[in-house]
Enzyme design. Structure first.
Site, mmCIF file in Angstrom:
data_model
loop_
_atom_site.group_PDB
_atom_site.id
_atom_site.type_symbol
_atom_site.label_atom_id
_atom_site.label_comp_id
_atom_site.label_asym_id
_atom_site.label_seq_id
_atom_site.Cartn_x
_atom_site.Cartn_y
_atom_site.Cartn_z
ATOM 1 N N CYS A 1 -21.065 -11.313 -46.136
ATOM 2 C CA CYS A 1 -21.728 -11.341 -44.835
ATOM 3 C C CYS A 1 -22.511 -12.643 -44.778
ATOM 4 O O CYS A 1 -22.346 -13.494 -45.651
ATOM 5 C CB CYS A 1 -22.591 -10.101 -44.601
ATOM 6 S SG CYS A 1 -24.026 -9.926 -45.669
ATOM 7 N N GLY A 2 -23.346 -12.824 -43.766
ATOM 8 C CA GLY A 2 -24.006 -14.112 -43.613
ATOM 9 C C GLY A 2 -24.904 -14.450 -44.787
ATOM 10 O O GLY A 2 -24.762 -15.494 -45.419
ATOM 11 N N HIS B 1 -24.871 -9.971 -67.781
ATOM 12 C CA HIS B 1 -26.083 -9.183 -67.999
ATOM 13 C C HIS B 1 -26.106 -7.889 -67.191
ATOM 14 O O HIS B 1 -26.722 -6.917 -67.617
ATOM 15 C CB HIS B 1 -27.325 -10.002 -67.610
ATOM 16 C CG HIS B 1 -27.615 -11.123 -68.574
ATOM 17 N ND1 HIS B 1 -28.833 -11.768 -68.615
ATOM 18 C CD2 HIS B 1 -26.846 -11.704 -69.530
ATOM 19 C CE1 HIS B 1 -28.790 -12.707 -69.551
ATOM 20 N NE2 HIS B 1 -27.594 -12.699 -70.115
HETATM 21 C C1 RB5 Z 1 -24.883 -11.176 -38.968
HETATM 22 O O1 RB5 Z 1 -25.460 -11.989 -38.007
HETATM 23 C C2 RB5 Z 1 -25.771 -11.087 -40.204
HETATM 24 O O2 RB5 Z 1 -26.916 -10.369 -39.926
HETATM 25 C C3 RB5 Z 1 -25.011 -10.458 -41.354
HETATM 26 O O3 RB5 Z 1 -23.855 -11.195 -41.598
HETATM 27 C C4 RB5 Z 1 -25.729 -10.400 -42.685
HETATM 28 O O4 RB5 Z 1 -26.274 -11.630 -43.033
HETATM 29 C C5 RB5 Z 1 -26.683 -9.289 -42.841
HETATM 30 O O5 RB5 Z 1 -27.316 -9.118 -43.876
#
Ligand code: RB5
Length: 145
Positions: A67-68, A100
């Protein structure tokens, strides 16, 4: 039989996921791409739970999430018993997460790594064994065993 590795991403991780899936194939693994399938806005827990369910229930030994920031995916995946999802932003962190912490899910912060860095982090995580020894006891204590 090639190892099946479930992979999931939200929209922020979509493009890097495509590259990681291709790299897993190139390396002889069988990636199970659980989506997302485009850059359209999605909710990261939907993908985190799909991948973590498979690791929790033993359908896969390990999985990959993107994710981001890596954070939301790790929060959701780590709610699953037996899952140790590690956010890794350098190969060194990926190596330590294996040696670890016996991380069984790699989480990549797609907005904070380049494609080349992401691929190197993936390769390091795939090939680094758990060290065991004193780390075995510590990993057991995560689940209060
Ligand atoms: C998406 O905008 C973002 O919130 C998601 O990819 C992630 O970083 C969430 O933790």
């Amino acid at each position: 039989m090639p190892e099946v590795i479930p992979v999931g991403a939200d929209h922020a991780g979509f493009e890097l996921k495509q590259r990681l899936v291709a790299e897993l194939e190139r390396l002889g693994y069988r990636p199970l791409d659980l989506g997302t399938d485009s850059g359209a806005s999605t909710d990261y827990p939907d993908y985190a739970h799909q991948v973590a369910d498979r690791v929790e229930h033993g359908d896969a030994a390990r999985g990959v999430l993107l994710c981001g920031s890596g954070l939301g995916m790790s929060y959701a995946a780590n709610r699953h018993p037996g899952v140790r999802a590690a956010v890794a932003w350098t190969p060194e962190i990926a190596r330590l997460a294996r040696e670890h912490n016996d991380a069984n899910i790699l989480v990549l912060p797609a907005r904070f790594v380049t494609e080349q860095q992401g691929l190197e982090i993936l390769r390091t995580w795939l090939t680094t064994p758990f060290e065991g020894g004193r780390h075995e006891r510590r990993v057991r204590k995560i689940d209060r065993e």
